[in-house]
Design an enzyme around this catalytic site. Sequence first.
Site, short mmCIF file in Angstrom:
data_model
loop_
_atom_site.label_atom_id
_atom_site.label_comp_id
_atom_site.label_asym_id
_atom_site.label_seq_id
_atom_site.Cartn_x
_atom_site.Cartn_y
_atom_site.Cartn_z
N GLU A 44 0.98 -1.37 0.25
CA GLU A 44 -0.12 -0.30 -0.18
C GLU A 44 1.46 1.18 -0.30
O GLU A 44 1.94 1.09 -0.30
CB GLU A 44 -0.65 -0.06 1.18
CG GLU A 44 -2.24 -1.04 0.96
CD GLU A 44 -2.75 -1.65 2.15
OE1 GLU A 44 -3.12 -0.57 3.22
OE2 GLU A 44 -3.05 -2.17 2.76
N ASP B 1 -16.07 9.78 21.11
CA ASP B 1 -16.79 9.67 22.46
C ASP B 1 -15.07 9.44 23.72
O ASP B 1 -15.57 10.21 24.21
CB ASP B 1 -17.07 8.25 23.20
CG ASP B 1 -18.69 8.92 22.59
OD1 ASP B 1 -19.15 10.36 21.47
OD2 ASP B 1 -19.85 7.39 22.02
N HIS C 27 -8.75 9.29 3.89
CA HIS C 27 -8.58 8.36 3.47
C HIS C 27 -8.33 9.05 0.92
O HIS C 27 -9.88 9.45 0.83
CB HIS C 27 -9.17 7.05 2.78
CG HIS C 27 -8.30 5.70 2.37
ND1 HIS C 27 -8.72 5.50 0.84
CD2 HIS C 27 -7.73 4.61 2.99
CE1 HIS C 27 -8.19 4.94 1.06
NE2 HIS C 27 -7.38 4.19 1.66
N ARG D 94 -0.51 8.59 1.41
CA ARG D 94 -2.26 8.61 1.45
C ARG D 94 -2.66 10.80 2.06
O ARG D 94 -3.15 11.47 1.08
CB ARG D 94 -2.46 8.53 2.78
CG ARG D 94 -3.23 7.56 2.51
CD ARG D 94 -4.11 6.94 4.27
NE ARG D 94 -3.50 5.39 4.03
CZ ARG D 94 -4.55 4.45 3.95
NH1 ARG D 94 -5.19 4.92 5.38
NH2 ARG D 94 -4.82 3.11 4.19
N HIS E 297 -11.30 9.50 7.66
CA HIS E 297 -10.27 8.44 7.57
C HIS E 297 -10.25 7.51 9.12
O HIS E 297 -10.99 6.76 9.37
CB HIS E 297 -9.89 7.34 6.44
CG HIS E 297 -8.97 6.25 6.61
ND1 HIS E 297 -10.56 5.19 6.67
CD2 HIS E 297 -8.25 5.07 6.62
CE1 HIS E 297 -9.72 3.97 5.97
NE2 HIS E 297 -8.82 3.79 6.65
N GLU F 85 -7.15 3.24 18.08
CA GLU F 85 -7.58 4.41 16.65
C GLU F 85 -7.39 5.71 18.97
O GLU F 85 -7.61 7.06 17.95
CB GLU F 85 -8.89 4.68 16.63
CG GLU F 85 -8.82 5.95 15.05
CD GLU F 85 -9.78 6.03 13.95
OE1 GLU F 85 -9.81 4.41 13.68
OE2 GLU F 85 -9.61 6.55 13.74
N ARG G 151 -0.22 8.68 8.88
CA ARG G 151 -0.30 6.89 9.74
C ARG G 151 0.05 6.39 8.30
O ARG G 151 -0.31 6.63 7.14
CB ARG G 151 -1.19 6.55 10.40
CG ARG G 151 -1.41 5.30 10.26
CD ARG G 151 -3.03 4.42 10.52
NE ARG G 151 -4.33 4.80 9.83
CZ ARG G 151 -4.70 4.33 9.19
NH1 ARG G 151 -4.18 2.65 9.15
NH2 ARG G 151 -5.67 4.27 8.80
P1 FAD Z 1 -13.15 0.43 16.98
O1 FAD Z 1 -13.00 -1.19 16.12
O2 FAD Z 1 -13.63 1.48 16.19
O3 FAD Z 1 -14.28 0.33 18.40
C1 FAD Z 1 -14.56 1.02 18.92
C2 FAD Z 1 -15.37 0.19 19.84
O4 FAD Z 1 -16.14 1.42 20.46
C3 FAD Z 1 -16.70 -0.08 18.82
O5 FAD Z 1 -17.64 -1.77 19.72
C4 FAD Z 1 -17.97 1.10 19.93
O6 FAD Z 1 -18.90 0.02 20.02
C5 FAD Z 1 -17.17 1.40 21.18
N1 FAD Z 1 -17.65 2.92 21.61
C6 FAD Z 1 -17.33 4.39 20.61
N2 FAD Z 1 -17.69 5.03 21.75
C7 FAD Z 1 -18.75 4.75 22.58
C8 FAD Z 1 -19.13 4.72 23.85
N3 FAD Z 1 -18.97 6.27 24.27
N4 FAD Z 1 -20.03 3.88 24.74
C9 FAD Z 1 -19.37 2.85 24.96
N5 FAD Z 1 -19.22 1.97 23.29
C10 FAD Z 1 -18.31 3.29 22.95
N6 FAD Z 1 -6.42 -0.21 9.35
C11 FAD Z 1 -5.71 -0.89 9.08
O7 FAD Z 1 -4.68 -0.26 10.12
N7 FAD Z 1 -6.33 -1.55 8.30
C12 FAD Z 1 -6.95 -1.25 7.23
O8 FAD Z 1 -6.85 -1.89 6.33
C13 FAD Z 1 -7.60 -0.36 7.92
N8 FAD Z 1 -9.24 -0.50 6.85
C14 FAD Z 1 -10.09 0.33 7.10
C15 FAD Z 1 -11.26 0.83 6.17
C16 FAD Z 1 -11.91 1.00 7.23
C17 FAD Z 1 -13.85 1.72 5.85
C18 FAD Z 1 -12.42 1.92 8.02
C19 FAD Z 1 -13.20 2.79 8.86
C20 FAD Z 1 -11.04 1.87 9.17
C21 FAD Z 1 -9.77 1.06 8.53
N9 FAD Z 1 -8.77 1.31 9.64
C22 FAD Z 1 -7.73 0.53 8.84
C23 FAD Z 1 -8.70 2.11 10.33
C24 FAD Z 1 -9.11 0.59 11.45
O9 FAD Z 1 -10.09 0.15 11.05
C25 FAD Z 1 -9.70 1.10 12.76
O10 FAD Z 1 -8.33 2.67 13.20
C26 FAD Z 1 -9.25 0.20 14.12
O11 FAD Z 1 -10.31 -0.67 13.97
C27 FAD Z 1 -9.58 1.49 14.98
O12 FAD Z 1 -10.35 -0.23 16.26
P2 FAD Z 1 -10.44 0.16 17.63
O13 FAD Z 1 -10.19 -0.57 18.18
O14 FAD Z 1 -9.51 1.51 17.96
O15 FAD Z 1 -11.60 0.50 17.39
C1 SIN Z 2 -7.39 0.51 2.79
O1 SIN Z 2 -7.20 -0.40 3.01
O2 SIN Z 2 -6.84 1.02 2.14
C2 SIN Z 2 -7.19 1.09 4.48
C3 SIN Z 2 -6.03 0.92 5.39
C4 SIN Z 2 -5.95 1.72 6.44
O3 SIN Z 2 -6.51 2.28 6.81
O4 SIN Z 2 -5.01 1.50 6.95
#
Ligand code: FAD
Ligand code: SIN
Length: 518
Positions: free
Chosen positions: A113, A220, A241, A288, A349, A373, A384
């Site tokens: 990528e 949040d 993105h 990006r 993104h 995140e 990133r």
């Molecule tokens: P999340 O997976 O977002 O989970 C957040 C959790 O917090 C959820 O359960 C939600 O319900 C809970 N929550 C939030 N606020 C509250 C609240 N007030 N009370 C209770 N619960 C709450 N990254 C990569 O490294 N590779 C990729 O290929 C990639 N592709 C992506 C594609 C897309 C479309 C998107 C949107 C992101 C992508 N990313 C990618 C980024 C990555 O997916 C996220 O940064 C990562 O999954 C975040 O994980 P997390 O556990 O921090 O949060």
């Molecule tokens: C993607 O698949 O392009 C998203 C990857 C990322 O957000 O790191």
Amino acid sequence: MQKKVDFLVIGTGMAGLVYALKVAEHGSVCLLSKTTIDDTATSYAQGGIAAVMYSPDDYEKHITDTIKAGAGLNDEEIVRITITESTGRIKELIEWGTQFDKEKSGKYALAKEGGHSEYRILHHKDTTGYEIQRALSKKVREHKNIEVLENYFAIDLITEHHLGKMITRGTKDITCFGVYALNQKTDKVDTFLAKATLLATGGLGNIYQTTTNPIFATGDGVAMAYRAKAHVENLEFVQFHPTSLYVPGESPSFLITEAMRGAGAVLKTRSGEAFMKKYDERGDLATRDIVARAIDNEMKLSGDDYVYLDATHIEQNELLSHFPAIYAKCLSKGIDISKDMIPVVPAAHYSCGGVKTDENGQTSIHNLYAAGEAACTGLHGANRLASNSLLEAAVFSHRAARHAGAHFKKAGFRSGVPDWNDEGLVLNEEMILIAQSKKEVQSIMSNYVGIVRSELRLKRALDRLKIIYRETEDLYNKSLITEGICELRNMINVAYLIIRFAQDRKESIGLHYIVSYT
Ligand code: FAD
Ligand code: SIN
């Protein structure tokens, strides 16, 4: 209701689940999700997870790529920790049941990528996040020490503030005792007391009009932590993105993974000109920030609402086997990606900033950890590197769990924490005000605090936001708690922080591009 648990985890994405599985070896765990366990940004991840697997790749190359993408604002020690621990964390995900694609030889198939000098992205077709979430949430559901509470909205962290102590920004020795959370089934606010609390609430993309993030991503965790006076950092660095599918009115915007450019797809103007080489010698695989800005510029020059991603020259077999979800989604919109170019636009993104943490996921508040995140470890700097987010979540959830597991017994449960007080408050019937204010915040952020910024635009954004802030605080102080008012309040808090951090950074660097300093 008041509930006591050793480890409280807010969020059921990759960060929350990895941490939960690990601390569950030491004590009781309760996970809260504002929606359902698998409704996470993690489930949306397409491209994959970056890790050093085989030569000719090595840790130094991945470290260099990460720091180059981050424009040198990264914390080098944190980068080194993340990358050198990547292989171990991947092995663990595999042991827990995650299936990454393999080549015929049996080796893992690695993709490339933007900004990566080697092929190092492990993936499961174009639904890698869904596969990781599947494997982790199955293990979590099976674990006897872990309880998952869905439709529970965390409102605020409980600290000494709730025991009557005056806490201002800069107060030292603040401690987190748990969280107040709204049970969306009973509409009651429950008190959760914990020895250690993890914020794993994900991103904030929905403060913009167009985002790839799920609709719950309203910042949040960052807002809660900021209100509790935790240190937050780097919030000016919001990553757009480059390629989300152009479908006006559809929310969230569907992502077209960067791995497609890794496989050879080319960005073109609507008149068919490939343009990325004009902006960066790496062309379509520049980082990006550069690609999103180039698209933004081309759209402004031509007046077009989108550019094209051309994948028509990639073999159909490769398109179908590596990108089946994208193929199906585009087909549902009448676009056959093996024959037609894909209309794409940049979309908000990822937040590179968040709640400041150390190498063990500790925040500046005692007994409060953050990962994923919502956290700012220092890995990403000003931008990133693709697919480093899932990796960061895996590494620092593991480290936070190790630290919390070793220290939670010293904490105990805080006595004297009052229940949530909603005496005299009434249900706010004016839902339209909340919905309208959310739209206003999104419009302010998209129009004035997007890919290209200026001092004047930032000032205008802040002035407009202050009006909505005052109206919302007024409403909040009079109303019974609802998810809508809490989300709006969080969106305003986070938008405010992004603008203030952007105003304070007097240079264009990485994702923060400000015309006054170019
Ligand atoms: P999340 O997976 O977002 O989970 C957040 C959790 O917090 C959820 O359960 C939600 O319900 C809970 N929550 C939030 N606020 C509250 C609240 N007030 N009370 C209770 N619960 C709450 N990254 C990569 O490294 N590779 C990729 O290929 C990639 N592709 C992506 C594609 C897309 C479309 C998107 C949107 C992101 C992508 N990313 C990618 C980024 C990555 O997916 C996220 O940064 C990562 O999954 C975040 O994980 P997390 O556990 O921090 O949060
Ligand atoms: C993607 O698949 O392009 C998203 C990857 C990322 O957000 O790191």
